[in-house]
Design a protein around this motif. Structure first.
Motif, short mmCIF file in Angstrom:
data_model
loop_
_atom_site.label_atom_id
_atom_site.label_comp_id
_atom_site.label_asym_id
_atom_site.label_seq_id
_atom_site.Cartn_x
_atom_site.Cartn_y
_atom_site.Cartn_z
N GLU A 15 0.82 -1.22 0.00
CA GLU A 15 0.00 0.00 0.00
C GLU A 15 0.85 1.28 0.00
O GLU A 15 0.36 2.35 -0.32
CB GLU A 15 -0.98 0.00 1.19
CG GLU A 15 -0.35 0.15 2.57
CD GLU A 15 0.20 -1.15 3.16
OE1 GLU A 15 0.27 -2.16 2.42
OE2 GLU A 15 0.56 -1.14 4.35
N SER A 16 2.14 1.14 0.31
CA SER A 16 2.94 2.37 0.40
C SER A 16 3.74 2.61 -0.88
O SER A 16 4.01 1.69 -1.65
CB SER A 16 3.87 2.30 1.61
OG SER A 16 4.71 1.19 1.50
N VAL A 17 4.12 3.85 -1.08
CA VAL A 17 4.86 4.22 -2.27
C VAL A 17 6.35 4.04 -2.00
O VAL A 17 6.87 4.50 -0.98
CB VAL A 17 4.57 5.70 -2.63
CG1 VAL A 17 5.32 6.12 -3.89
CG2 VAL A 17 3.06 5.91 -2.80
N VAL A 18 7.04 3.36 -2.94
CA VAL A 18 8.48 3.18 -2.81
C VAL A 18 9.12 4.53 -3.15
O VAL A 18 8.83 5.12 -4.18
CB VAL A 18 8.98 2.06 -3.75
CG1 VAL A 18 10.49 1.98 -3.75
CG2 VAL A 18 8.37 0.72 -3.34
N PRO A 19 9.99 5.04 -2.27
CA PRO A 19 10.59 6.35 -2.53
C PRO A 19 11.32 6.40 -3.87
O PRO A 19 11.90 5.40 -4.30
CB PRO A 19 11.59 6.53 -1.38
CG PRO A 19 11.25 5.50 -0.38
CD PRO A 19 10.48 4.42 -1.04
N ASP A 20 11.28 7.54 -4.48
CA ASP A 20 11.94 7.74 -5.78
C ASP A 20 13.44 7.45 -5.63
O ASP A 20 14.07 7.93 -4.70
CB ASP A 20 11.70 9.20 -6.20
CG ASP A 20 12.01 9.39 -7.67
OD1 ASP A 20 11.81 8.44 -8.44
OD2 ASP A 20 12.47 10.49 -8.03
N GLY A 21 13.98 6.66 -6.55
CA GLY A 21 15.41 6.36 -6.51
C GLY A 21 15.81 5.28 -5.53
O GLY A 21 16.98 4.99 -5.36
N ALA A 22 14.80 4.66 -4.87
CA ALA A 22 15.12 3.60 -3.90
C ALA A 22 15.55 2.33 -4.62
O ALA A 22 15.24 2.13 -5.79
CB ALA A 22 13.90 3.31 -3.04
N VAL A 23 16.32 1.50 -3.91
CA VAL A 23 16.75 0.21 -4.46
C VAL A 23 15.80 -0.86 -3.93
O VAL A 23 15.65 -1.01 -2.72
CB VAL A 23 18.20 -0.11 -4.04
CG1 VAL A 23 18.61 -1.50 -4.53
CG2 VAL A 23 19.17 0.94 -4.55
N ARG A 24 15.15 -1.57 -4.84
CA ARG A 24 14.26 -2.66 -4.43
C ARG A 24 15.08 -3.92 -4.22
O ARG A 24 15.76 -4.38 -5.13
CB ARG A 24 13.25 -2.95 -5.54
CG ARG A 24 11.99 -2.15 -5.45
CD ARG A 24 11.12 -2.50 -6.65
NE ARG A 24 9.96 -1.64 -6.72
CZ ARG A 24 8.78 -1.95 -6.20
NH1 ARG A 24 8.59 -3.11 -5.62
NH2 ARG A 24 7.77 -1.10 -6.30
N VAL A 25 15.00 -4.46 -3.02
CA VAL A 25 15.68 -5.72 -2.73
C VAL A 25 14.61 -6.79 -2.85
O VAL A 25 13.63 -6.79 -2.10
CB VAL A 25 16.30 -5.71 -1.32
CG1 VAL A 25 17.02 -7.01 -1.03
CG2 VAL A 25 17.27 -4.52 -1.17
#
Ligand SMILES: [Zn+2]
Length: 223
Positions: free
Chosen positions: A98-108
């Motif tokens: 439900e939350s937004v992944v911050p811009d430029g974050a690295v998805r593990v």
């Protein structure tokens, strides 16, 4: 000086020497980076991290059954904390649909496709650190006695190193960013010249003193 103090000192010194003697070459290599030990295979060019602070968002979907979300998240946190020694601010978050992944974050994440046939793979362009469920399954089948958490910690630290800007692989066997060979018959090096035994993971699970020193160098360059 009171005799009791002398005795205390003697015991303390004896303990220190015993501890030093008990430390293996591998442990000393992890703890200390000597002059001239930062050597890479030259297969990439180190540079500052893409985005500061570096934010890693862990998504547990598709993980092998024997790794709990808490376990993997803790491993991601440990690696990130260890890399913090290089001075690049970072944070680790748990992925929530439900939350937004911050811009430029690295998805593990766990993804066969994005890990490209390796245990894990970093994709800096797409902001990914993908681990392979199949490779961890294979590890578990081939060697059930092996502690898969160590491999997990090592691969997370290694791929995270790429996100911290270490693009080249180290020639120093113990470094978490190392490759044991360059595929052309050349081997990594150790202080005592003894090469890692086949099947034994010589690499550290967390960044070593040389990994951190190289990370500091990479991130002090022009952005
Ligand atoms: Zn790598």
């Amino acid at each position: 000086m009171r005799p009791s103090l002398n005795a205390t000192w003697f015991v303390a010194l004896a303990l220190v020497s015993l501890t030093l003697a008990a430390q293996s070459v591998r442990e000393r290599e992890m703890a200390q980076c000597l002059a001239g030990e930062i050597v890479t295979w030259g297969d990439g060019r180190d540079r500052p991290a893409n985005k500061v602070p570096l934010v890693f968002v862990y998504d547990h979907s598709g993980a092998p059954d024997w790794f709990s979300e808490e376990q993997v998240l803790a491993a991601v946190q440990r690696s990130a904390l260890a890399w913090s020694a290089c001075g690049v601010p970072n944070a680790v978050q748990r992925f929530k649909p439900e939350s937004v992944v911050p811009d430029g974050a690295v998805r593990v994440q766990w993804s066969e496709k994005n890990s490209g046939g390796n245990f894990a793979q970093a994709d800096l362009g797409r902001g990914l650190l993908a681990m392979s469920p199949a490779m961890f399954r294979l590890l578990n089948t081939r060697n059930p006695a092996h502690d898969a958490r160590e491999t997990l910690q090592m691969v997370i630290s290694h791929e995270m190193g790429h996100h911290f800007g270490l693009m080249a692989h180290s020639r120093r066997c113990v470094d978490v960013t190392s490759y044991y060979d360059n595929g052309k018959g050349e081997r990594c090096f150790t202080r005592d010249g003894i090469l890692p035994r086949p099947g034994f993971e010589y690499r550290a699970t967390l960044p070593t003193a040389c990994d951190i020193a190289r990370c500091i160098q990479a991130n002090s360059a022009e952005r």
